[in-house]
Design a protein around this motif. Structure first.
Motif, PDB file in Angstrom:
ATOM      1  N   ILE A 179       0.878  -1.173   0.000  1.00 59.66           N
ATOM      2  CA  ILE A 179       0.000   0.000   0.000  1.00 59.66           C
ATOM      3  C   ILE A 179       0.916   1.223   0.000  1.00 59.66           C
ATOM      4  CG2 ILE A 179      -1.830   1.233   1.207  1.00 59.66           C
ATOM      5  CD1 ILE A 179      -2.481  -1.441   2.618  1.00 59.66           C
ATOM      6  N   ILE A 180       0.946   1.938  -1.121  1.00 64.52           N
ATOM      7  CA  ILE A 180       1.944   2.995  -1.320  1.00 64.52           C
ATOM      8  C   ILE A 180       1.263   4.310  -1.642  1.00 64.52           C
ATOM      9  CG2 ILE A 180       3.975   3.709  -2.639  1.00 64.52           C
ATOM     10  CD1 ILE A 180       4.398   0.746  -3.346  1.00 64.52           C
ATOM     11  N   ASP A 181       1.645   5.337  -0.923  1.00 65.77           N
ATOM     12  CA  ASP A 181       1.218   6.698  -1.246  1.00 65.77           C
ATOM     13  C   ASP A 181       2.371   7.364  -1.979  1.00 65.77           C
ATOM     14  OD1 ASP A 181       0.325   9.248  -1.446  1.00 65.77           O
ATOM     15  OD2 ASP A 181       0.173   9.638   0.707  1.00 65.77           O
ATOM     16  N   GLN A 182       2.239   7.489  -3.304  1.00 61.65           N
ATOM     17  CA  GLN A 182       3.321   8.043  -4.106  1.00 61.65           C
ATOM     18  C   GLN A 182       3.218   9.563  -4.268  1.00 61.65           C
ATOM     19  OE1 GLN A 182       4.758   5.993  -7.577  1.00 61.65           O
ATOM     20  NE2 GLN A 182       3.745   4.098  -7.010  1.00 61.65           N
ATOM     21  N   THR A 183       2.394  10.193  -3.409  1.00 64.26           N
ATOM     22  CA  THR A 183       2.380  11.653  -3.368  1.00 64.26           C
ATOM     23  C   THR A 183       3.522  12.103  -2.475  1.00 64.26           C
ATOM     24  OG1 THR A 183      -0.029  11.676  -3.579  1.00 64.26           O
ATOM     25  CG2 THR A 183       1.040  13.696  -2.805  1.00 64.26           C
ATOM     26  N   PRO A 184       4.543  12.728  -3.026  1.00 68.63           N
ATOM     27  CA  PRO A 184       5.723  13.054  -2.205  1.00 68.63           C
ATOM     28  C   PRO A 184       5.425  14.140  -1.183  1.00 68.63           C
ATOM     29  CG  PRO A 184       5.944  14.007  -4.399  1.00 68.63           C
ATOM     30  CD  PRO A 184       4.709  13.167  -4.425  1.00 68.63           C
ATOM     31  N   ASN A 185       6.102  14.064  -0.038  1.00 68.47           N
ATOM     32  CA  ASN A 185       5.994  15.132   0.946  1.00 68.47           C
ATOM     33  C   ASN A 185       6.890  16.298   0.538  1.00 68.47           C
ATOM     34  OD1 ASN A 185       8.624  14.441   1.631  1.00 68.47           O
ATOM     35  ND2 ASN A 185       8.067  13.479   3.568  1.00 68.47           N
ATOM     36  N   GLU A 186       7.087  17.259   1.446  1.00 72.53           N
ATOM     37  CA  GLU A 186       7.847  18.456   1.076  1.00 72.53           C
ATOM     38  C   GLU A 186       9.306  18.167   0.761  1.00 72.53           C
ATOM     39  OE1 GLU A 186       7.917  17.952   5.511  1.00 72.53           O
ATOM     40  OE2 GLU A 186       6.435  17.854   3.900  1.00 72.53           O
ATOM     41  N   LEU A 187       9.819  17.028   1.228  1.00 73.98           N
ATOM     42  CA  LEU A 187      11.200  16.646   0.929  1.00 73.98           C
ATOM     43  C   LEU A 187      11.289  15.593  -0.176  1.00 73.98           C
ATOM     44  CD1 LEU A 187      12.749  16.524   4.530  1.00 73.98           C
ATOM     45  CD2 LEU A 187      13.001  18.309   2.789  1.00 73.98           C
ATOM     46  N   GLY A 188      10.151  15.265  -0.766  1.00 73.05           N
ATOM     47  CA  GLY A 188      10.153  14.344  -1.899  1.00 73.05           C
ATOM     48  C   GLY A 188       9.971  12.884  -1.549  1.00 73.05           C
ATOM     49  N   TRP A 189       9.709  12.562  -0.268  1.00 73.37           N
ATOM     50  CA  TRP A 189       9.625  11.163   0.126  1.00 73.37           C
ATOM     51  C   TRP A 189       8.228  10.590  -0.105  1.00 73.37           C
ATOM     52  CZ3 TRP A 189      14.374   9.943   0.470  1.00 73.37           C
ATOM     53  CH2 TRP A 189      15.311  10.736   1.114  1.00 73.37           C
ATOM     54  N   PHE A 190       8.160   9.314  -0.512  1.00 69.16           N
ATOM     55  CA  PHE A 190       6.913   8.565  -0.574  1.00 69.16           C
ATOM     56  C   PHE A 190       6.642   7.943   0.793  1.00 69.16           C
ATOM     57  CE2 PHE A 190       7.845   7.438  -5.297  1.00 69.16           C
ATOM     58  CZ  PHE A 190       7.500   8.729  -5.660  1.00 69.16           C
ATOM     59  N   HIS A 191       5.399   7.494   0.992  1.00 71.05           N
ATOM     60  CA  HIS A 191       5.064   6.794   2.230  1.00 71.05           C
ATOM     61  C   HIS A 191       4.535   5.405   1.897  1.00 71.05           C
ATOM     62  CE1 HIS A 191       3.789   5.895   6.259  1.00 71.05           C
ATOM     63  NE2 HIS A 191       2.528   5.765   5.878  1.00 71.05           N
ATOM     64  N   ILE A 192       5.210   4.395   2.409  1.00 73.87           N
ATOM     65  CA  ILE A 192       4.739   3.014   2.287  1.00 73.87           C
ATOM     66  C   ILE A 192       3.867   2.755   3.510  1.00 73.87           C
ATOM     67  CG2 ILE A 192       5.411   0.602   1.970  1.00 73.87           C
ATOM     68  CD1 ILE A 192       6.448   2.528  -0.195  1.00 73.87           C
ATOM     69  N   ALA A 193       2.559   2.605   3.294  1.00 77.46           N
ATOM     70  CA  ALA A 193       1.620   2.472   4.413  1.00 77.46           C
ATOM     71  C   ALA A 193       1.583   1.064   4.972  1.00 77.46           C
ATOM     72  CB  ALA A 193       0.223   2.895   3.970  1.00 77.46           C
ATOM     73  N   GLY A 194       1.972   0.070   4.151  1.00 77.25           N
ATOM     74  CA  GLY A 194       1.964  -1.289   4.672  1.00 77.25           C
ATOM     75  C   GLY A 194       2.075  -2.340   3.600  1.00 77.25           C
ATOM     76  N   PHE A 195       2.305  -3.565   4.042  1.00 77.06           N
ATOM     77  CA  PHE A 195       2.191  -4.757   3.203  1.00 77.06           C
ATOM     78  C   PHE A 195       2.059  -5.950   4.142  1.00 77.06           C
ATOM     79  CE2 PHE A 195       6.744  -4.671   4.001  1.00 77.06           C
ATOM     80  CZ  PHE A 195       7.123  -6.001   4.105  1.00 77.06           C
ATOM     81  N   ASN A 196       1.442  -7.003   3.628  1.00 71.66           N
ATOM     82  CA  ASN A 196       1.192  -8.188   4.447  1.00 71.66           C
ATOM     83  C   ASN A 196       0.499  -7.752   5.739  1.00 71.66           C
ATOM     84  OD1 ASN A 196       1.536 -10.649   6.048  1.00 71.66           O
ATOM     85  ND2 ASN A 196       2.966 -11.289   4.447  1.00 71.66           N
ATOM     86  N   LYS A 197       0.995  -8.147   6.898  1.00 73.14           N
ATOM     87  CA  LYS A 197       0.397  -7.733   8.172  1.00 73.14           C
ATOM     88  C   LYS A 197       1.118  -6.539   8.797  1.00 73.14           C
ATOM     89  CE  LYS A 197       0.996 -11.703  10.301  1.00 73.14           C
ATOM     90  NZ  LYS A 197       1.021 -12.687  11.423  1.00 73.14           N
TER      91      LYS A 197
END
Length: 573
Positions: A490-508
């Motif tokens: 589960i990936i949020d590819q909207t970058p934050n102010e420093l350009g980082w993505f957020h991986i919200a999770g996988f599996n459990k």
């Protein structure tokens, strides 16, 4: 001297290799997030032909949103085949590149002071070459980055090779093709080379234009070769410009709101009575940004950066010292003064250009001084320090007391370097684990091992977001199947102010964007992983008529005994 020189070079190379490969898998302690990312992406490319996002052989790895150049991952694939997916395998290409660069600087020194031309240091050029190789072999700056997979160690090898072959090409034009290939390899290795290489090539072409005029066919041919090799990168950049620029926008000084604020404050202080044209003439973007670039450029030649403090940005700092030895800094100044009085010689101009151009990329960012982005600076500094050492000893011997032997000064200097080297080793092997292990993301291997032993008891595992993206260490240490990860992530590819993505999770596994213990939902059959003080030692609360309490399942400590991670669960009373 030549035969003896090669034998001594072999001894120096063995020393360099030993210093770079000794306990490579465990020092630096931990595995930094960028190293884990390169390791897992190389593993994914090896097993599936795709990166962690499922992209086939990309020319830029999305990774955490920083779009890493691909060369390091490509070179890590054979290492993983040979050694498996582990810390040693990930760092092996960089350690090997660092060792080979010691060889390159030897031949680069010989080329800069070629016996075929009447240069001042000709009689001592083999001594200069050996000294350069030795000083680079024990350089704390070069050792630090050779022992970690941080891109720049490999880039420095390709860039120095490009310069070496270019200098050789002034006598044999065939080497222009090899030089071009080396420069292109540097471009595929690190974003900084996409600025540094064009500037260096243009400058070298101007310096040696008379020689290159005789080889127009080879000049055109090598330029075409470069363009052909860069075509894939160019096509990828047309589809996605970040392939070419990476995080340049988010770390550039032109993105820094602080400078815009300074400009606004200057206009405000001018007041409404000051004509707009006058205000803009004295307070304009060109001046403010230009001043900032110069200030950040000069930081890389400061005493604080070079000798006393180094780079404060984790994990690039060495406790209690700068990036070079104090004696190296002294002899560097002597060498620089010596060579600037002899700039009529083209190789001398090339060396000064090498020195002047390499920090430019770092000076364009708002994170300075930067030991990684200015890493190529170590090679011209070592070359000039070697010149300064030879000339310094020569000058001192002229005025030394008659009772002193010719070897007295070299012995004293050697003892000073030996002492500084010993101090560096102490800082590296003793102080880094005890003082800044957290900066190297220490404890992730131990954490994944503990989680793997008990995760079957839980429906979900919740991670603190602090100090690096936890998902990458799970993928790396569990050698997680890439195909399964692509389906689960589960990936949020909207970058934050420093350009980082957020991986919200996988599996459990669930990766929070913030862990506030008082506000996050508390559930049974959930394992909570907190960083240092994220989770209290004791907690109890009644929620909807049910009393919940905190039960400690385990913890991971730093080498100094402080808590790195807490593993807890919720129990009903």
């Amino acid at each position: 001297m030549k035969k003896n020189s090669l034998g001594l070079l072999l001894i120096i190379v063995i020393l360099a290799a030993g210093l770079r490969f000794y306990k490579l898998g465990s020092f630096s302690p931990g595995l930094y997030s960028d190293e884990a990312a390169y390791g897992y992406n190389a593993y994914s490319l090896l097993t599936t032909g795709k990166d962690e996002y499922g992209t086939s052989w990309p020319l830029s790895l999305k990774s955490f949103g920083d779009y890493k150049p691909p060369m390091t991952a490509w070179l890590t694939i054979p290492s993983i085949i040979a050694f498996g997916l582990n810390e040693f395998a990930v760092r092996f290409p960089s350690a090997l590149a660092g060792t080979l660069t010691v060889v390159v600087i030897y031949f680069l020194a010989l080329e800069l002071f070629s016996a075929k031309k009447d240069y001042t240091l000709n009689p001592r050029r083999y001594t200069l070459a050996l000294l350069s190789a030795l000083l680079l072999a024990i350089s704390p700056w070069h050792l630090h980055f050779s022992r970690s997979s941080m891109l720049v160690g490999i880039e420095a090898l390709f860039l120095s090779l490009g310069i070496l072959w270019f200098l050789k090409a002034t006598r044999n034009p065939f080497y222009l093709y090899v030089s071009a290939a080396s420069f292109v390899a540097a471009i595929y290795t690190y974003y900084g080379s996409r600025v540094t290489v064009p500037l260096l090539v243009i400058t070298l072409a101007i310096i040696f234009r008379q020689s290159l005029k005789r080889y127009r066919k080879e000049v055109i041919g090598s330029a075409l070769l470069s363009l052909i090799l860069l075509v894939p990168l160019g096509l990828a950049a047309l589809r996605d410009p970040t392939t070419l620029t990476g995080r340049a926008r988010t770390i550039s000084i032109f993105y820094d709101p602080g400078i815009r604020l300074q400009l606004w404050q200057a206009h405000t202080l001018d007041g409404s009575e000051t004509p707009v044209l006058i205000s803009r003439f004295f307070h304009n973007k060109a001046y403010f940004y230009g001043r900032e670039i110069v200030r950040r450029y000069l930081q890389h030649f400061s005493y604080e950066f070079l000798v006393s403090s180094g780079d404060p940005t984790p994990p690039f700092d060495i406790p209690h010292m700068g990036v070079i030895y104090g004696s190296t800094a002294i002899f560097f100044v002597v060498g620089l003064l010596w060579i600037t009085t002899r700039l009529e010689k083209k190789p001398h101009q090339a060396l000064v250009a090498y020195l002047a151009i390499t920090p430019i990329t770092a000076s364009l960012t708002f994170i300075t001084p930067a030991a990684n982005r200015s890493f190529n600076l170590v090679i011209p500094i070592i070359l000039l320090a070697s010149i300064g050492l030879i000339q310094g000893i020569k000058w001192v011997n002229r005025v030394k007391p008659i009772s002193w032997s010719t070897f007295t000064i070299p012995i004293i200097v050697g003892l000073v370097f030996f002492g500084e080297f010993g101090i560096y080793l102490t800082h590296y092997y003793r102080d880094i684990p005890q003082e800044i292990a957290y900066k190297w993301h220490y404890g992730r291997r131990e954490l994944v091992k503990k989680i793997s032993q008990i995760e079957r008891n839980y429906d979900s595992i919740v991670f603190s977001p602090k100090e690096g993206p936890a998902y990458i260490w799970l993928l790396f240490y569990k050698q997680y199947d890439s195909r399964q990860y692509w389906q689960e992530a589960i990936i949020d590819q909207t970058p934050n102010e420093l350009g980082w993505f957020h991986i919200a999770g996988f599996n459990k596994y669930v990766f929070l964007s913030e862990l506030d213990w008082e506000t996050i939902p508390k559930k049974e059959k959930t394992l909570y992983v907190g960083y240092e003080t994220d989770i209290p030692d004791a907690w109890m609360k009644e929620i909807e008529g049910t009393t919940l309490s905190l039960n400690h399942v385990g913890q991971v400590n730093y080498p100094d005994g402080q808590v790195a991670f807490k593993l807890v669960e919720i129990k009903k009373l």
